[in-house]
Design a protein around this motif. Structure first.
Motif, PDB file in Angstrom:
ATOM      1  N   HIS A  37       0.863  -1.183   0.000  1.00 45.79           N
ATOM      2  CA  HIS A  37       0.000   0.000   0.000  1.00 45.79           C
ATOM      3  C   HIS A  37       0.907   1.244   0.000  1.00 45.79           C
ATOM      4  O   HIS A  37       0.756   2.146  -0.823  1.00 45.79           O
ATOM      5  N   LYS A  38       1.885   1.212   0.901  1.00 46.79           N
ATOM      6  CA  LYS A  38       2.855   2.294   1.008  1.00 46.79           C
ATOM      7  C   LYS A  38       3.849   2.282  -0.166  1.00 46.79           C
ATOM      8  O   LYS A  38       4.134   3.315  -0.767  1.00 46.79           O
ATOM      9  N   PHE A  39       4.366   1.092  -0.493  1.00 47.99           N
ATOM     10  CA  PHE A  39       5.360   0.977  -1.562  1.00 47.99           C
ATOM     11  C   PHE A  39       4.797   1.523  -2.887  1.00 47.99           C
ATOM     12  O   PHE A  39       5.483   2.244  -3.621  1.00 47.99           O
ATOM     13  N   SER A  40       3.522   1.190  -3.165  1.00 48.28           N
ATOM     14  CA  SER A  40       2.920   1.631  -4.429  1.00 48.28           C
ATOM     15  C   SER A  40       2.727   3.149  -4.432  1.00 48.28           C
ATOM     16  O   SER A  40       2.910   3.803  -5.464  1.00 48.28           O
ATOM     17  N   ALA A  41       2.396   3.709  -3.274  1.00 44.94           N
ATOM     18  CA  ALA A  41       2.232   5.168  -3.181  1.00 44.94           C
ATOM     19  C   ALA A  41       3.580   5.878  -3.345  1.00 44.94           C
ATOM     20  O   ALA A  41       3.705   6.825  -4.117  1.00 44.94           O
ATOM     21  N   LYS A  42       4.604   5.380  -2.655  1.00 47.25           N
ATOM     22  CA  LYS A  42       5.939   6.004  -2.715  1.00 47.25           C
ATOM     23  C   LYS A  42       6.542   5.940  -4.118  1.00 47.25           C
ATOM     24  O   LYS A  42       7.418   6.737  -4.459  1.00 47.25           O
ATOM     25  N   HIS A  43       6.113   4.947  -4.914  1.00 50.22           N
ATOM     26  CA  HIS A  43       6.668   4.795  -6.254  1.00 50.22           C
ATOM     27  C   HIS A  43       5.684   5.191  -7.344  1.00 50.22           C
ATOM     28  O   HIS A  43       5.839   4.804  -8.503  1.00 50.22           O
ATOM     29  N   ASN A  44       4.697   5.989  -6.930  1.00 50.88           N
ATOM     30  CA  ASN A  44       3.754   6.580  -7.885  1.00 50.88           C
ATOM     31  C   ASN A  44       3.081   5.572  -8.816  1.00 50.88           C
ATOM     32  O   ASN A  44       2.949   5.820 -10.014  1.00 50.88           O
ATOM     33  N   PHE A  45       2.660   4.425  -8.246  1.00 54.85           N
ATOM     34  CA  PHE A  45       1.886   3.482  -9.056  1.00 54.85           C
ATOM     35  C   PHE A  45       0.599   4.170  -9.500  1.00 54.85           C
ATOM     36  O   PHE A  45      -0.033   4.884  -8.711  1.00 54.85           O
ATOM     37  N   ALA A  46       0.218   3.943 -10.759  1.00 53.66           N
ATOM     38  CA  ALA A  46      -1.075   4.425 -11.242  1.00 53.66           C
ATOM     39  C   ALA A  46      -2.167   3.681 -10.487  1.00 53.66           C
ATOM     40  O   ALA A  46      -2.017   2.503 -10.153  1.00 53.66           O
ATOM     41  N   LYS A  47      -3.242   4.366 -10.156  1.00 54.59           N
ATOM     42  CA  LYS A  47      -4.338   3.749  -9.421  1.00 54.59           C
ATOM     43  C   LYS A  47      -5.552   3.627 -10.329  1.00 54.59           C
ATOM     44  O   LYS A  47      -5.850   4.554 -11.063  1.00 54.59           O
ATOM     45  N   PRO A  48      -6.296   2.541 -10.268  1.00 52.47           N
ATOM     46  CA  PRO A  48      -6.113   1.398  -9.377  1.00 52.47           C
ATOM     47  C   PRO A  48      -5.077   0.370  -9.870  1.00 52.47           C
ATOM     48  O   PRO A  48      -4.641  -0.456  -9.079  1.00 52.47           O
TER      49      PRO A  48
END
Ligand code: ATP
Ligand code: ATP
Ligand code: MG
Ligand code: MG
Ligand code: MG
Ligand code: MG
Length: 254
Positions: A37-48
Motif C-alpha cells: 500500500h505504502k510501496f505503491s504510493a511512494k513509487h507513484n503506481f497508477a491507481k487502481p
C-alpha cells in the motif's frame, strides 16, 4: 579423508528443526509484498492498476519458474504470486523452509534486478520485500479451489478499486467519502456506479486487471524445424470454470 574437526560449539546444531512437506500433496508457495500500500504510493503506481508494476511482478515470477522446473504453473494478482509445485516434487527433499525462502528471495531479487526495465522514469527508492508461505493441498479439487479463491479475490478487489478510484479521481470524492459510498454495496451496485456515473462498462476493463495472470509452460514448435522449445506464457483467462482444466489437462498430470 580425515574426520572433520568438530568444535565444542557444534552441539548447537541440535537445536535446529526442519519441517518436511507431506508427500503426494500439491505444494503452493505464495509470496506477498510487504506494505505495498505504502510501496505503491511512494513509487507513484497508477491507481487502481499500474501496468508497469503488474508486468514486473510477471517478470519476477517468470524468473522463478525458469529456475524451478518443478513449478507447473503460477498465478499472480496485485502484490502476490502463487507458485504450484508438482505433487511428486522432491526439490530439497521437500524441506519447507528451503523451498519457501529460496522462492521468496529469488522473486524479490528478480523484482529488484528488473525494476528499471519496467519503471524507466521511476527510481527504486528503497528495497522491497516479500513474505512467503507454503500450503499443501492433498486433492486436485483443493488446488483448483485455491486458485479459484485467488482469482475471485482479484475480481472482487479490482471491481472495488476501479469504482473507488473513479469516485476519487474523476468524481472528486475524498477517499473517506468514496469508502463510505461503497460501504455495503453489492457487485451490481458498483457496476451501476461505474456505468451511470462514469460511462464505464466494467466488462470492457483489461482482462489482466480483472483476471490476474496465469503463467503456464507451453511447448512451441520452432518455425521450419521439428524442434520444440518450452516457453512460459502469461494468460489472463478464467481458471474458475472447468473449461480451463479441460484445455490444460496436462497440469494436473504433472
Ligand atoms: P501487507 O504487508 O499486509 O501485505 P500491503 O499494504 O502489501 O500489506 P496488500 O493487501 O498485500 O497490503 O495489498 C497490496 C496493495 O498494493 C494494494 O493495496 C494495492 O494498492 C497495491 N498494489 C499492488 N499492485 C498494484 C498495482 N499493479 N497497481 C497499483 N497498486 C498496486
Ligand atoms: P548451499 O546452497 O548448500 O548453501 P553453497 O555453495 O552456498 O551451497 P555454503 O556452505 O553455503 O555452500 O558455502 C558458501 C560458499 O560461498 C563457500 O564455499 C565460499 O567458497 C563461497 N563464499 C562465500 N562468501 C565468500 C567470500 N566473501 N569470498 C569468497 N568466497 C565466498
Ligand atoms: Mg495482507
Ligand atoms: Mg502485501
Ligand atoms: Mg497482497
Ligand atoms: Mg550457501
Amino acid at each position: 579423508i580425515p574426520k572433520m574437526a568438530k568444535s565444542k560449539f557444534e552441539y548447537v546444531r541440535e537445536f535446529e528443526s526442519e519441517e518436511t512437506l507431506l508427500p503426494n500433496c500439491w505444494i503452493v508457495v505464495r509470496i506477498d509484498g510487504k506494505a505495498f500500500h505504502k510501496f505503491s504510493a511512494k513509487h507513484n503506481f497508477a491507481k487502481p492498476n499500474d501496468l508497469r508494476a503488474i508486468s514486473l511482478m510477471n517478470k519476477a515470477a517468470t524468473c522463478v519458474m525458469q529456475d524451478y522446473k518443478d513449478i507447473v504453473m503460477a498465478y499472480g494478482q496485485s502484490d502476490e504470486y502463487s507458485f504450484v509445485l508438482r505433487k511428486s516434487c522432491t526439490l530439497h527433499n521437500r524441506r519447507k523452509s528451503k523451498i519457501m525462502t529460496y522462492i521468496s528471495s529469488l522473486f524479490t531479487s528478480s523484482y529488484v534486478y528488473h525494476w528499471h526495465s519496467y519503471f524507466k522514469d521511476q527510481k527504486l527508492k528503497y528495497p522491497p520485500s516479500f513474505d512467503g508461505r507454503i500450503v499443501l493441498y492433498p486433492t486436485d479439487q483443493n488446488l483448483k479451489d485455491y486458485l479459484s479463491w485467488r482469482q475471485a479475490d482479484c475480481h472482487i478487489n479490482n471491481l472495488y478499486n476501479t469504482t473507488f478510484w473513479n469516485l476519487v479521481l474523476t468524481g472528486g470524492l475524498t477517499p473517506a467519502e468514496a469508502e463510505k459510498r461503497l460501504c455495503g454495496t453489492l457487485s451490481s451496485d458498483k457496476n451501476e456506479i461505474l456505468f451511470s456515473e462514469f460511462g464505464i462498462n466494467y466488462n470492457n476493463e483489461l482482462e489482466v486487471y480483472k483476471k490476474g495472470t496465469i503463467l503456464l509452460r507451453k511447448r512451441l514448435k520452432r518455425p521450419n524445424s521439428d524442434k520444440h522449445k518450452i516457453v512460459i506464457l502469461p494468460l489472463h483467462i478464467d481458471l474458475i470454470k472447468e473449461e480451463f482444466w479441460e484445455e490444460n489437462s496436462e497440469l494436473l498430470q504433472m
